[in-house]
Scaffold this motif. Structure first.
Motif, mmCIF file in Angstrom:
data_model
loop_
_atom_site.group_PDB
_atom_site.id
_atom_site.type_symbol
_atom_site.label_atom_id
_atom_site.label_comp_id
_atom_site.label_asym_id
_atom_site.label_seq_id
_atom_site.Cartn_x
_atom_site.Cartn_y
_atom_site.Cartn_z
ATOM 1 N N ASP A 122 52.694 -81.425 -9.189
ATOM 2 C CA ASP A 122 53.853 -80.532 -8.900
ATOM 3 C C ASP A 122 54.565 -79.977 -10.149
ATOM 4 O OD1 ASP A 122 53.367 -80.975 -6.163
ATOM 5 O OD2 ASP A 122 54.639 -82.654 -6.356
ATOM 6 N N GLU A 123 54.715 -80.798 -11.149
ATOM 7 C CA GLU A 123 55.419 -80.473 -12.462
ATOM 8 C C GLU A 123 54.596 -79.315 -13.127
ATOM 9 O OE1 GLU A 123 58.386 -80.181 -15.370
ATOM 10 O OE2 GLU A 123 58.718 -80.972 -13.165
ATOM 11 N N ASN A 124 53.163 -79.496 -13.100
ATOM 12 C CA ASN A 124 52.340 -78.859 -13.739
ATOM 13 C C ASN A 124 52.268 -77.419 -13.025
ATOM 14 O OD1 ASN A 124 50.406 -77.957 -15.489
ATOM 15 N ND2 ASN A 124 48.527 -78.606 -14.084
ATOM 16 N N GLN A 125 52.451 -77.432 -11.660
ATOM 17 C CA GLN A 125 52.286 -76.052 -10.869
ATOM 18 C C GLN A 125 53.547 -75.424 -11.251
ATOM 19 O OE1 GLN A 125 50.008 -74.948 -9.195
ATOM 20 N NE2 GLN A 125 51.227 -73.120 -8.496
ATOM 21 N N ARG A 126 54.565 -76.200 -11.166
ATOM 22 C CA ARG A 126 55.993 -75.607 -11.621
ATOM 23 C C ARG A 126 56.018 -74.927 -12.950
ATOM 24 N NH1 ARG A 126 60.350 -76.508 -14.308
ATOM 25 N NH2 ARG A 126 59.728 -78.730 -14.963
ATOM 26 N N LEU A 127 55.417 -75.725 -13.981
ATOM 27 C CA LEU A 127 55.124 -75.008 -15.309
ATOM 28 C C LEU A 127 54.266 -73.736 -15.247
ATOM 29 C CD1 LEU A 127 55.098 -78.361 -17.272
ATOM 30 C CD2 LEU A 127 57.058 -77.054 -17.065
ATOM 31 N N ALA A 128 53.017 -73.955 -14.660
ATOM 32 C CA ALA A 128 52.428 -72.728 -14.467
ATOM 33 C C ALA A 128 53.140 -71.618 -14.038
ATOM 34 C CB ALA A 128 51.063 -73.264 -13.750
ATOM 35 N N THR A 129 53.753 -72.059 -12.840
ATOM 36 C CA THR A 129 54.706 -70.636 -12.320
ATOM 37 C C THR A 129 55.708 -70.151 -13.365
ATOM 38 O OG1 THR A 129 54.380 -71.682 -10.044
ATOM 39 C CG2 THR A 129 56.287 -69.843 -10.306
ATOM 40 N N GLU A 130 56.386 -71.199 -14.116
ATOM 41 C CA GLU A 130 57.416 -70.539 -14.956
ATOM 42 C C GLU A 130 56.657 -70.025 -16.169
ATOM 43 O OE1 GLU A 130 59.667 -73.861 -16.203
ATOM 44 O OE2 GLU A 130 60.816 -74.293 -14.367
ATOM 45 N N LYS A 131 55.605 -70.456 -16.484
ATOM 46 C CA LYS A 131 54.797 -69.736 -17.685
ATOM 47 C C LYS A 131 54.347 -68.347 -17.295
ATOM 48 C CE LYS A 131 50.618 -70.442 -20.464
ATOM 49 N NZ LYS A 131 49.552 -71.160 -20.968
ATOM 50 N N GLU A 132 53.846 -68.120 -15.882
ATOM 51 C CA GLU A 132 53.415 -66.745 -15.464
ATOM 52 C C GLU A 132 54.598 -65.915 -15.424
ATOM 53 O OE1 GLU A 132 50.892 -63.815 -14.142
ATOM 54 O OE2 GLU A 132 50.465 -65.957 -15.054
ATOM 55 N N GLN A 133 55.605 -66.594 -14.854
ATOM 56 C CA GLN A 133 56.950 -65.740 -14.579
ATOM 57 C C GLN A 133 57.385 -65.324 -16.233
ATOM 58 O OE1 GLN A 133 58.322 -64.469 -11.925
ATOM 59 N NE2 GLN A 133 59.668 -63.376 -13.360
ATOM 60 N N ALA A 134 57.331 -66.173 -16.974
ATOM 61 C CA ALA A 134 57.592 -65.986 -18.571
ATOM 62 C C ALA A 134 56.801 -64.768 -18.940
ATOM 63 C CB ALA A 134 57.567 -67.165 -19.296
ATOM 64 N N ARG A 135 55.496 -64.819 -18.954
ATOM 65 C CA ARG A 135 54.458 -63.825 -19.259
ATOM 66 C C ARG A 135 54.895 -62.642 -18.746
ATOM 67 N NH1 ARG A 135 48.657 -66.834 -18.577
ATOM 68 N NH2 ARG A 135 48.668 -68.239 -20.168
ATOM 69 N N LYS A 136 55.216 -62.534 -17.370
ATOM 70 C CA LYS A 136 55.392 -61.315 -16.688
ATOM 71 C C LYS A 136 56.972 -60.499 -17.283
ATOM 72 C CE LYS A 136 53.447 -62.342 -12.064
ATOM 73 N NZ LYS A 136 53.906 -62.570 -10.632
ATOM 74 N N ASP A 137 57.903 -61.495 -17.664
ATOM 75 C CA ASP A 137 59.181 -61.378 -18.117
ATOM 76 C C ASP A 137 58.927 -60.892 -19.614
ATOM 77 O OD1 ASP A 137 60.261 -61.979 -15.972
ATOM 78 O OD2 ASP A 137 61.051 -64.031 -16.600
ATOM 79 N N LYS A 138 58.055 -61.484 -20.526
ATOM 80 C CA LYS A 138 57.693 -61.006 -21.693
ATOM 81 C C LYS A 138 56.780 -59.585 -21.572
ATOM 82 C CE LYS A 138 54.880 -62.279 -25.709
ATOM 83 N NZ LYS A 138 53.883 -62.922 -26.114
ATOM 84 N N ARG A 139 55.988 -59.277 -20.616
ATOM 85 C CA ARG A 139 55.316 -58.038 -20.631
ATOM 86 C C ARG A 139 56.224 -56.916 -20.284
ATOM 87 N NH1 ARG A 139 51.252 -60.954 -17.999
ATOM 88 N NH2 ARG A 139 51.876 -60.653 -16.152
ATOM 89 N N ALA A 140 57.286 -57.353 -19.287
ATOM 90 C CA ALA A 140 58.420 -56.316 -18.844
ATOM 91 C C ALA A 140 59.414 -55.882 -20.026
ATOM 92 C CB ALA A 140 59.380 -56.858 -17.818
ATOM 93 N N ALA A 141 59.527 -57.077 -20.659
ATOM 94 C CA ALA A 141 60.209 -56.830 -21.862
ATOM 95 C C ALA A 141 59.781 -56.107 -23.197
ATOM 96 C CB ALA A 141 60.714 -58.309 -22.513
ATOM 97 N N GLU A 142 58.363 -56.251 -23.128
ATOM 98 C CA GLU A 142 57.406 -55.755 -24.222
ATOM 99 C C GLU A 142 57.442 -54.050 -23.735
ATOM 100 O OE1 GLU A 142 53.828 -57.389 -24.409
ATOM 101 O OE2 GLU A 142 54.418 -59.077 -25.848
ATOM 102 N N GLN A 143 57.508 -53.885 -22.339
ATOM 103 C CA GLN A 143 57.323 -52.503 -21.918
ATOM 104 C C GLN A 143 58.636 -51.704 -22.174
ATOM 105 O OE1 GLN A 143 56.184 -52.729 -17.729
ATOM 106 N NE2 GLN A 143 53.942 -53.406 -18.137
ATOM 107 N N ALA A 144 59.687 -52.718 -21.829
ATOM 108 C CA ALA A 144 61.089 -51.981 -21.940
ATOM 109 C C ALA A 144 61.497 -51.922 -23.287
ATOM 110 C CB ALA A 144 61.964 -53.251 -21.432
ATOM 111 N N MET A 145 61.017 -52.673 -24.319
ATOM 112 C CA MET A 145 61.055 -52.402 -25.811
ATOM 113 C C MET A 145 60.187 -51.329 -26.296
ATOM 114 S SD MET A 145 60.500 -55.094 -28.980
ATOM 115 C CE MET A 145 58.540 -55.129 -28.801
ATOM 116 N N ARG A 146 59.073 -51.168 -25.778
ATOM 117 C CA ARG A 146 58.288 -49.735 -26.095
ATOM 118 C C ARG A 146 59.096 -48.442 -25.514
ATOM 119 N NH1 ARG A 146 53.887 -53.310 -25.046
ATOM 120 N NH2 ARG A 146 53.514 -52.636 -22.874
#
Length: 281
Positions: A122-146
């Motif tokens: 469960d913790e691994n799944q939660r971390l994977a979800t948070e990691k995926e969300q962090a990747r999405k946030d990072k991509r969104a931040a990179e797009q916003a920065m660009r």
């Protein structure tokens, strides 16, 4: 088998004791002369035969006793073996109890490990979800920065354009001031008179540039006295949606007029075909 042997030995012992008693009674009876000797009948056994049978029974009894002792020893050995086996059984039961306790403890440990494994999953799944969300946030931040960088670059370009326009306007202003000074030097009082004549409201008059001499600052337009043009009137010069400059009428004819450049953009020269109007809407 042991029970059968014991029963056989007991029966042989009883039979032997009875035989001994019979022999003693018989000998006593023979010693007493008063007791008449029985007459042997056909089929009766003699004393010798009976003695032989007694001897045989005695031997059989001895053998039976030996067998009884042997079986007794075997029985004792069996009891000892049974006792040892009982001890081993008790020991095995104790070991079985310990094994059952160990098994229960192991089952509890397995259940605990399964619970921990589920929690880890469960913790691994939660971390994977948070990691995926962090990747999405990072991509969104990179797009916003660009996007912000693009907007910043566009703003920088606009700023540079505005700066260039300001510089151009400054140059145009300087050029206009130089032209005004030159006009004042050239025309003197006549220039002042034309400026005074241009004061007040002007009618709406539209025309085109027929000829242009930007070096001399002389412009010929396509409207004249017949259109209501008068000396000293000013016209705005435009090309499409772009402001080109400002001119002032110095000489008026029936269908055309001669003008002098009052305000000119140094980077955009007035040319034939430009639109002139007394009022910009």
């Amino acid at each position: 088998m042991l029970v059968c042997a014991v029963a056989f030995v007991s029966a042989a012992y009883v039979y032997t004791e009875e035989a001994k008693n019979w022999k003693g009674d018989f000998e006593k009876m023979m010693a007493d002369w008063k007791i008449p000797q029985p007459e042997l009948r056909p089929g009766d056994k003699t004393i010798e035969q009976l003695n032989n049978e007694v001897a045989k029974l005695t031997q059989d009894l001895a053998k039976a006793n030996e067998q009884r002792e042997m079986h007794q020893k075997k029985a004792d050995d069996a009891l000892v073996t049974i006792g040892l086996r009982d001890t081993e059984i008790q020991k095995l039961r104790g070991e079985i109890t310990e094994l059952q306790t160990s098994e229960k403890r192991l089952k509890d440990d397995v259940a605990s490990i399964k619970t921990e494994l589920k929690n880890l999953r469960d913790e691994n799944q939660r971390l994977a979800t948070e990691k995926e969300q962090a990747r999405k946030d990072k991509r969104a931040a990179e797009q916003a920065m660009r996007k912000a960088q693009d907007e910043l670059a566009a703003c920088q370009d606009d700023l540079n354009n505005y700066r260039n326009q300001v510089l151009g306007l400054k140059r145009d202003l300087k050029t206009s001031m130089d032209l005004n000074k030159r006009y004042d030097d050239v025309f003197g009082e006549e220039g002042k008179r034309l400026a005074e004549a241009a004061k007040g409201p002007q009618p709406k008059i539209n025309g085109l540039v027929k000829q242009a001499d930007n070096k001399a600052g002389i412009i010929l337009i396509s409207v004249g006295k017949g259109d209501g043009v008068g000396t000293g009137m000013t016209f705005e010069v435009v090309r499409g949606t772009r402001y080109v400059g400002e001119i002032r009428v110095t000489d008026v004819y029936d269908e055309e007029a001669v003008c002098r450049v009052v305000v000119a953009k140094t980077r955009i020269a007035i040319q034939e075909g430009d639109y002139v109007t007394t009022r910009l809407q």
